[in-house]
Design a protein around this motif. Sequence first.
Motif, short mmCIF file in Angstrom:
data_model
loop_
_atom_site.label_atom_id
_atom_site.label_comp_id
_atom_site.label_asym_id
_atom_site.label_seq_id
_atom_site.Cartn_x
_atom_site.Cartn_y
_atom_site.Cartn_z
N CYS A 103 100.25 17.99 -8.98
CA CYS A 103 100.73 19.31 -9.43
C CYS A 103 101.89 19.84 -8.61
O CYS A 103 101.97 21.04 -8.33
CB CYS A 103 99.59 20.32 -9.41
N GLY A 104 102.80 18.96 -8.18
CA GLY A 104 103.96 19.39 -7.42
C GLY A 104 103.76 19.46 -5.92
O GLY A 104 104.67 19.83 -5.19
N TRP A 105 102.58 19.09 -5.44
CA TRP A 105 102.30 19.11 -4.00
C TRP A 105 102.62 17.75 -3.40
O TRP A 105 102.48 16.71 -4.05
CB TRP A 105 100.82 19.40 -3.74
N LEU A 106 103.01 17.76 -2.13
CA LEU A 106 103.24 16.53 -1.38
C LEU A 106 103.02 16.80 0.09
O LEU A 106 102.98 17.95 0.52
CB LEU A 106 104.65 16.00 -1.64
N LYS A 107 102.86 15.72 0.85
CA LYS A 107 102.82 15.80 2.31
C LYS A 107 104.00 15.00 2.83
O LYS A 107 104.25 13.88 2.37
CB LYS A 107 101.53 15.18 2.86
N ASP A 108 104.69 15.56 3.81
CA ASP A 108 105.80 14.82 4.41
C ASP A 108 105.27 13.87 5.48
O ASP A 108 104.06 13.78 5.72
CB ASP A 108 106.88 15.76 4.94
N GLN A 109 106.17 13.16 6.12
CA GLN A 109 105.78 12.15 7.12
C GLN A 109 105.05 12.74 8.32
O GLN A 109 104.39 12.02 9.07
CB GLN A 109 107.02 11.39 7.58
N TYR A 110 105.14 14.06 8.51
CA TYR A 110 104.48 14.71 9.65
C TYR A 110 103.14 15.32 9.25
O TYR A 110 102.46 15.92 10.07
CB TYR A 110 105.40 15.79 10.25
N GLY A 111 102.79 15.20 7.97
CA GLY A 111 101.53 15.74 7.48
C GLY A 111 101.61 17.17 6.97
O GLY A 111 100.60 17.76 6.59
N LEU A 112 102.82 17.75 6.95
CA LEU A 112 103.01 19.11 6.48
C LEU A 112 103.06 19.10 4.95
O LEU A 112 103.72 18.26 4.35
CB LEU A 112 104.31 19.68 7.05
N SER A 113 102.35 20.04 4.32
CA SER A 113 102.27 20.12 2.86
C SER A 113 103.36 21.01 2.29
O SER A 113 103.68 22.07 2.85
CB SER A 113 100.91 20.65 2.43
N TRP A 114 103.90 20.57 1.17
CA TRP A 114 104.96 21.28 0.45
C TRP A 114 104.60 21.33 -1.02
O TRP A 114 103.97 20.41 -1.54
CB TRP A 114 106.29 20.54 0.59
N GLN A 115 105.02 22.39 -1.69
CA GLN A 115 104.92 22.50 -3.14
C GLN A 115 106.35 22.62 -3.68
O GLN A 115 107.08 23.52 -3.27
CB GLN A 115 104.14 23.74 -3.55
N ILE A 116 106.72 21.72 -4.58
CA ILE A 116 108.05 21.74 -5.17
C ILE A 116 107.89 22.17 -6.63
O ILE A 116 107.41 21.40 -7.46
CB ILE A 116 108.72 20.34 -5.08
N VAL A 117 108.28 23.41 -6.92
CA VAL A 117 107.93 24.03 -8.19
C VAL A 117 109.13 24.75 -8.81
O VAL A 117 109.79 25.55 -8.14
CB VAL A 117 106.78 25.04 -7.98
N PRO A 118 109.39 24.49 -10.09
CA PRO A 118 110.45 25.23 -10.78
C PRO A 118 109.92 26.55 -11.34
O PRO A 118 108.74 26.63 -11.74
CB PRO A 118 110.83 24.28 -11.93
#
Length: 158
Positions: A103-118
């Motif tokens: 649903c637009g969520w991801l974790k970067d290489q450091y384990g931090l979560s991001w939501q990429i949403v239009p």
Amino acid sequence: MQKISPFLWFDDQAEEAANFYVSIFKNSWIQSVSRYAEGGPGEPGTAMSVSFTLDGLEFQALNGGPEFSFTEATSFFVTAAGQEEIDHFWEKLTSYGGQPGQCGWLKDQYGLSWQIVPPVLGELLADPDPDRSSRVMQAMLGMGKIDIAALHAAHDGG
């Protein structure tokens, strides 16, 4: 200077992470790096804390050791104007071992979560026609990275 800033605790990657994030977002830069001195808890000369700006938002990062790690309970919501921006942020933030989510969520290489949403996702989900909004919700639930064309197709009944 903003009154409230996100504060990120890293094991020992604060400077690396700040440089990584600054390379992804426009209007971003490293403000300052404080380094450990002789006799401090960290290796002399290595970053202790980093102040940086991502698209105008000030962040603080600390190399505090392995006591704490990131969880999905906190994430950064990134508004992506269109599919090109979604693709850009998704590709960059999942590179180097980042993990796609749902649903637009991801974790970067450091384990931090991001939501990429239009913004269009919220607009389509708010459609007063419950059939249309339900189809959009079902389409989104089946996505990792948000696909705007697929959201529109679901909304339109396709």
